[in-house]
Design a protein around this motif. Structure first.
Motif, PDB file in Angstrom:
ATOM      1  N   ILE A 100       0.856  -1.107   0.019  1.00 36.55           N
ATOM      2  CA  ILE A 100       0.043  -0.038   0.027  1.00 36.55           C
ATOM      3  C   ILE A 100       0.811   1.463   0.045  1.00 36.55           C
ATOM      4  CG2 ILE A 100      -0.280   0.085   2.396  1.00 36.55           C
ATOM      5  CD1 ILE A 100      -3.270   0.905   1.945  1.00 36.55           C
ATOM      6  N   SER A 101       2.225   1.101   0.680  1.00 36.06           N
ATOM      7  CA  SER A 101       3.052   2.381   0.295  1.00 36.06           C
ATOM      8  C   SER A 101       3.103   3.052  -0.874  1.00 36.06           C
ATOM      9  CB  SER A 101       4.403   1.994   0.749  1.00 36.06           C
ATOM     10  OG  SER A 101       4.925   1.009   0.042  1.00 36.06           O
ATOM     11  N   ARG A 102       2.687   2.253  -1.916  1.00 39.24           N
ATOM     12  CA  ARG A 102       2.782   2.748  -3.409  1.00 39.24           C
ATOM     13  C   ARG A 102       1.656   3.952  -3.765  1.00 39.24           C
ATOM     14  NH1 ARG A 102       1.333  -2.067  -7.202  1.00 39.24           N
ATOM     15  NH2 ARG A 102       2.888  -2.958  -6.114  1.00 39.24           N
ATOM     16  N   HIS A 103       0.767   3.777  -2.681  1.00 40.92           N
ATOM     17  CA  HIS A 103      -0.533   4.667  -2.793  1.00 40.92           C
ATOM     18  C   HIS A 103      -0.702   5.811  -1.695  1.00 40.92           C
ATOM     19  CE1 HIS A 103      -1.591   2.080  -6.036  1.00 40.92           C
ATOM     20  NE2 HIS A 103      -1.683   0.946  -5.390  1.00 40.92           N
ATOM     21  N   TYR A 104       0.559   5.982  -0.971  1.00 34.93           N
ATOM     22  CA  TYR A 104       0.508   6.826   0.116  1.00 34.93           C
ATOM     23  C   TYR A 104       0.406   8.205  -0.526  1.00 34.93           C
ATOM     24  CZ  TYR A 104       2.139   3.645   3.527  1.00 34.93           C
ATOM     25  OH  TYR A 104       2.204   2.724   4.569  1.00 34.93           O
ATOM     26  N   ASP A 105       0.427   8.728  -1.856  1.00 36.55           N
ATOM     27  CA  ASP A 105       0.067   9.990  -2.336  1.00 36.55           C
ATOM     28  C   ASP A 105      -1.439  10.111  -2.553  1.00 36.55           C
ATOM     29  OD1 ASP A 105      -0.115   7.967  -4.213  1.00 36.55           O
ATOM     30  OD2 ASP A 105       0.486   9.330  -5.709  1.00 36.55           O
ATOM     31  N   ALA A 106      -2.290   9.343  -2.259  1.00 40.80           N
ATOM     32  CA  ALA A 106      -3.817   9.553  -2.301  1.00 40.80           C
ATOM     33  C   ALA A 106      -4.169  10.363  -1.813  1.00 40.80           C
ATOM     34  CB  ALA A 106      -4.516   8.067  -2.062  1.00 40.80           C
TER      35      ALA A 106
END
Length: 404
Positions: A150-156
């Protein structure tokens, strides 16, 4: 029967209460096993149904006509019996769009992460699409996007929880740690029991606009009622019914120095509001079979605080109460989420010169001024409102006026 909610295990539901306020018709809870569902629908001895897990997809093939929206989403949560033929639709979509508009944070062109891929997730994704959201990512336990990466989507910028994590009785759980989502602008949690999940409490702490699922529940019920009755209801009904439900189920937790009047005010307030009154110290005494000073002598303050947190956790999971806490409840940081999870927290203030210390081990251990200075920051930061307790009646009336 007239109308009802179809599911496998329904337990307590707000739906009958909501629908009675929408149109006043009879609305029942209909529990059916997977083997019974198809037969029940074929008999068509109902005027309309809402459908919940695990049957939102199963009922699809039992309907004679399905709305384009429901077909797009792939699930049905509303069935209307129109002269013997069944019409299926999905009102979760409308409910979630209502949440988006009610919170007032635009999702347009923003990356959104949807936690969970269960029954309501497709409706949430469709609503986000139609609100113009940018990239929409579904995170599930075993999908391409999962909790391990999920770290790849911390920019949400938008986060929506459709999982049951954090729902009663699993209070205190959360699918993700909100901290790393540094760009997050809005958090939606479709859970409404507790009113504030761990995820929402984290959002509040970080200053991120957030919303629980109670208004979505009411908004989708309103749309279902319109489909059942083929009528149009004013949008104001959603907030009216949501407010009524929130007032009924919310807790009022009183915090403040020992001897400031939490028990006396709490008992009177509970009677006025028609809520159950619970005193945490009394619950501890009842459980231990010992008075507070004796518990302190045998277990020390550390042992007492551990017991206090355990009892507080059990009590504040429940709803519709006025809860008087012990004066030192704020000494344990994790208690903050416990008192805040299901309603308002009131800091009851009183002149230190008027506080009694008899039977209060901590109050007798050192000057009240010192204890007050140690706790005042927590009293203030944990509370939604601060009320001076001069006379019981006046204090109760002031608290009443402050509540949602």
């Amino acid at each position: 029967m007239e109308y009802g909610l179809l599911g496998e295990k329904l337990g307590h539901s707000f739906s009958p209460q909501i629908h009675s306020q929408l149109a006043g018709y009879s609305y029942e809870l209909v529990e059916k096993t997977p083997q019974e569902v198809e037969v029940f629908l074929k008999e068509r001895e109902f005027q309309g149904l809402n459908v919940t897990i695990p049957y939102k997809k199963k009922v699809f093939d039992c309907c004679d006509q399905v709305s384009e929206l429901a077909r797009r989403i792939g699930s049905i949560n509303t069935i209307a019996n129109r002269g013997g033929w069944l019409y299926g639709d999905n009102t979760d979509y409308y409910g979630f769009r209502y949440m988006i508009h009610r919170l007032g944070v635009s999702v347009a062109e923003k990356k959104a992460v949807v936690l969970g891929n269960g029954g309501v997730a497709p409706a949430v994704r469709a609503a986000l699409e139609d609100e113009g959201a940018g990239e929409i990512v579904t995170v599930s336990r075993r999908g391409e996007n999962n909790y391990n990466n999920i770290s790849r989507h911390y920019d949400a910028k938008i986060l929506v929880n459709t999982t049951p994590l954090g729902m009663y009785p699993g209070n205190g759980e959360a699918a993700v740690d909100l901290g790393p989502f540094k760009q997050c602008e809005a958090v939606y949690d479709l859970i409404y029991n507790p009113l504030k999940t761990k995820l929402l409490l984290s959002a509040e702490k970080l200053g991120i606009p957030c919303m629980d699922g109670l208004s979505m529940l009411v908004a989708q019920a309103k749309k279902s009622c319109e489909i059942f009755q083929q009528i149009s209801l004013p949008e104001e009904k959603v907030e009216e019914i949501t407010g009524c439900l929130r007032r009924k189920v919310s807790n009022v937790c009183l915090i403040g120095m020992p001897g400031c009047g939490k028990t006396t005010v709490g008992e009177r307030l509970a009677a006025r509001l028609g809520k159950k009154f619970v005193d945490i110290d009394r619950e501890i005494v009842k459980r231990m079979g010992k008075e507070i000073p004796e518990i302190f002598r045998e277990s020390g303050e550390t042992g007492f605080r551990k017991m206090e947190s355990e009892v507080l956790s059990e009590v504040t999971k429940q709803t519709g109460q006025v809860v008087a806490t012990g004066g030192g409840v704020v000494v344990t940081p994790k208690n903050c989420e416990l008192v805040r999870q299901n309603g308002e927290v009131i800091f009851l203030k009183r002149d230190l010169r008027e506080l009694t210390v008899a039977g209060r081990p901590v109050s007798q251990s050192r000057p009240l001024e010192q204890i007050y200075e140690e706790r005042i920051d927590a009293y203030r930061s944990w509370s939604d409102f601060q009320v001076e307790n001069r006379t019981v009646e006046k204090t109760v009336r002031e608290i009443e006026s402050l509540l949602v």
